[in-house]
Every structure is written in structure tokens, then in C-alpha cells.
Enzyme design. Structure first.
Site, PDB file in Angstrom:
ATOM      1  CG  ASP A  74      30.935  54.104 -17.667  1.00  0.00           C
ATOM      2  OD1 ASP A  74      29.882  54.141 -18.179  1.00  0.00           O
ATOM      3  OD2 ASP A  74      31.589  53.042 -17.940  1.00  0.00           O
TER       4      ASP A  74
ATOM      5  NE  ARG B  48      35.076  54.416 -16.108  1.00  0.00           N
ATOM      6  CZ  ARG B  48      34.860  53.293 -15.643  1.00  0.00           C
ATOM      7  NH1 ARG B  48      35.718  52.876 -14.542  1.00  0.00           N
ATOM      8  NH2 ARG B  48      33.784  52.437 -16.024  1.00  0.00           N
TER       9      ARG B  48
ATOM     10  NE  ARG C 158      27.589  50.783 -12.180  1.00  0.00           N
ATOM     11  CZ  ARG C 158      27.836  49.946 -13.243  1.00  0.00           C
ATOM     12  NH1 ARG C 158      27.834  48.814 -13.130  1.00  0.00           N
ATOM     13  NH2 ARG C 158      27.667  50.669 -14.364  1.00  0.00           N
TER      14      ARG C 158
ATOM     15  CE  LYS D 161      25.994  52.834 -17.196  1.00  0.00           C
ATOM     16  NZ  LYS D 161      27.484  53.346 -17.039  1.00  0.00           N
ATOM     17  CG  HIS D 162      24.101  48.325 -18.100  1.00  0.00           C
ATOM     18  ND1 HIS D 162      23.725  48.849 -16.666  1.00  0.00           N
ATOM     19  CD2 HIS D 162      25.179  48.714 -18.379  1.00  0.00           C
ATOM     20  CE1 HIS D 162      24.961  49.156 -16.285  1.00  0.00           C
ATOM     21  NE2 HIS D 162      25.941  49.193 -17.141  1.00  0.00           N
TER      22      HIS D 162
ATOM     23  CG  HIS E  74      32.347  44.053 -15.697  1.00  0.00           C
ATOM     24  ND1 HIS E  74      31.366  44.279 -15.406  1.00  0.00           N
ATOM     25  CD2 HIS E  74      32.991  44.839 -16.620  1.00  0.00           C
ATOM     26  CE1 HIS E  74      31.334  45.888 -15.511  1.00  0.00           C
ATOM     27  NE2 HIS E  74      32.284  46.176 -16.339  1.00  0.00           N
TER      28      HIS E  74
ATOM     29  CG  ASP F 179      28.499  47.436 -21.001  1.00  0.00           C
ATOM     30  OD1 ASP F 179      29.198  48.185 -21.007  1.00  0.00           O
ATOM     31  OD2 ASP F 179      27.747  46.916 -20.274  1.00  0.00           O
TER      32      ASP F 179
END
Length: 215
Positions: A5, A13, A73, A103-104, A116, A190
Site C-alpha cells: 500500500d 508503510r 485518499r 481500488k476499492h 475495517h 482487500d
């Protein structure tokens, strides 16, 4: 093959690496050639550490100000601008052989729940989804997008079974993505430890459901 990601660069990350602006800032840039250069820089830096896939660009359209997970985002609330901005980044990545991932799917922009934490519902007609949420995907497919990441979403107009995540839905993955939209690239789901998926099936079983959805 290694994926990461890196929506705003490797620093999403990894520390001590370049951090680029969030997509909302990039989406405000009118000269999309500049975004292509940003994507090429991300591609070069990813290649240096052996990464093959960037799980980006985000194709979600920021049409819900209460969305707790997309927001900055996204490239914005206009479908044409989202498609043009994402396409520029994609071209930049893939010019350096960093494979892009849209995505998504089929669209996480108009939700008020973070997948999440729980399973969001997208209560739109097929016509609306085809006109808005799927618009950027169709544009990038035409230009050679390498892969797609499927979200954990409840989409009753596409999957009539109650509370079936889009990430394991044969109707959404096979019938819509592969057959209707004629996508021929690689399909990711995902993360299956997100609660929107984990609450649906136990570990192992949810993985099997995802593979069955792609048959």
C-alpha cells in the site's frame, strides 16, 4: 511477487522514505502530466526495494463527507477528475513496470462505515453504480490497468443475498467485474482480516469463499 500500500509513496508503510501529497491534493492539480511524473517517481522508488505491485490508485469518488476511511485518499468528488488523476498516476507507475491496482471495487466513496470495523452498505441502483462508481474503472481498464482490489461492501443491487461482502460475491466479482466490464487483469481482495470480512466467515473459510467468488 511483492505488493505494498503506497498511495502517497513508500512512506505510507515504511519510514525514512519519500512521502508524496495525499490524493485529494494531487486531484486539485490540473496538469495531469505532473501526476504522471509523481507516479513514475513512485515506480522508481518501489523498484529499488523490490516491490512489483502498488495497491493504488484509489478510484473511490468522495461523494460522502461523512466517510470515515476514504476522504483525503480520494482524488475528489468529480468522477471525471478522479478518473483522469488516477489514470495519470497509473501511467506513471506502469511506465516503470510497477503494476497498478485500482481500488476499492465497486466503490467505497459513499459510505459512512469503515470496512475495517464493519460491513458498509451501498444502497444505489445498478444504473447509478454504473454511471458514477464504476466510471473510473472503465476508463482505466481501457488504458491497461494491471489489477483491481475488491472491497468488503454490502451492495444489494448487485448481490441480492443479505450481507454478502463484495469481496466474496460471485455476482460482483465474476458477473460484473469479469463478464460485464471485461476485466482481464489480476484481482485482489482487500485484507481478509478486516472485520467486514472476518465477521462473515472464520479464517480459512473466508479465503475459500473469496476464491469461489472468482471462479
Amino acid at each position: 511477487m511483492i505488493g505494498i500500500d503506497a498511495e502517497w509513496g513508500l512512506s505510507m508503510r515504511l519510514d525514512s522514505t519519500y512521502r508524496y501529497p495525499w490524493n485529494m491534493t494531487l486531484g486539485a492539480i490540473r496538469d495531469k502530466k505532473l501526476l504522471e511524473k509523481v507516479g513514475a517517481q513512485m515506480g522508481e522508488q518501489s523498484k529499488r526495494i523490490g516491490v512489483h505491485f502498488n495497491f493504488a490508485p484509489v478510484l473511490d469518488i468522495n461523494t460522502n463527507p461523512k466517510n470515515p476511511i476514504i476522504g483525503f485518499r480520494s482524488f475528489g468528488e468529480n468522477k471525471e477528475n478522479v478518473a483522469e488523476s488516477a489514470l495519470a498516476l497509473m501511467k506513471g507507475y506502469q511506465s516503470l513496470n510497477l503494476l497498478a491496482t485500482g481500488k476499492h471495487f465497486p466503490g467505497h466513496g459513499d459510505t459512512e462505515i469503515d470496512s475495517h470495523a464493519a460491513l458498509p452498505t451501498i444502497n444505489f441502483s445498478k444504473e447509478r453504480l454504473n454511471d458514477v462508481e464504476l466510471y473510473p474503472y472503465k476508463k482505466l481498464f481501457d488504458e491497461g490497468l494491471a489489477s483491481v482490489m475488491v472491497a468488503h461492501l454490502n451492495v444489494p443491487s448487485l448481490e441480492p443475498r443479505e450481507n454478502i461482502p463484495s469481496s466474496v460475491s460471485h455476482n460482483i466479482i465474476t458477473d460484473v467485474l469479469k463478464m460485464q466490464l471485461q476485466f482481464k487483469g489480476l484481482i485482489f481482495t482487500d485484507a481478509l482480516n478486516m472485520k467486514a470480512a472476518k465477521n462473515f466467515r472464520d479464517p480459512g473459510q473466508i479465503d475459500l469463499e473469496a476464491f469461489l467468488g472468482w471462479k
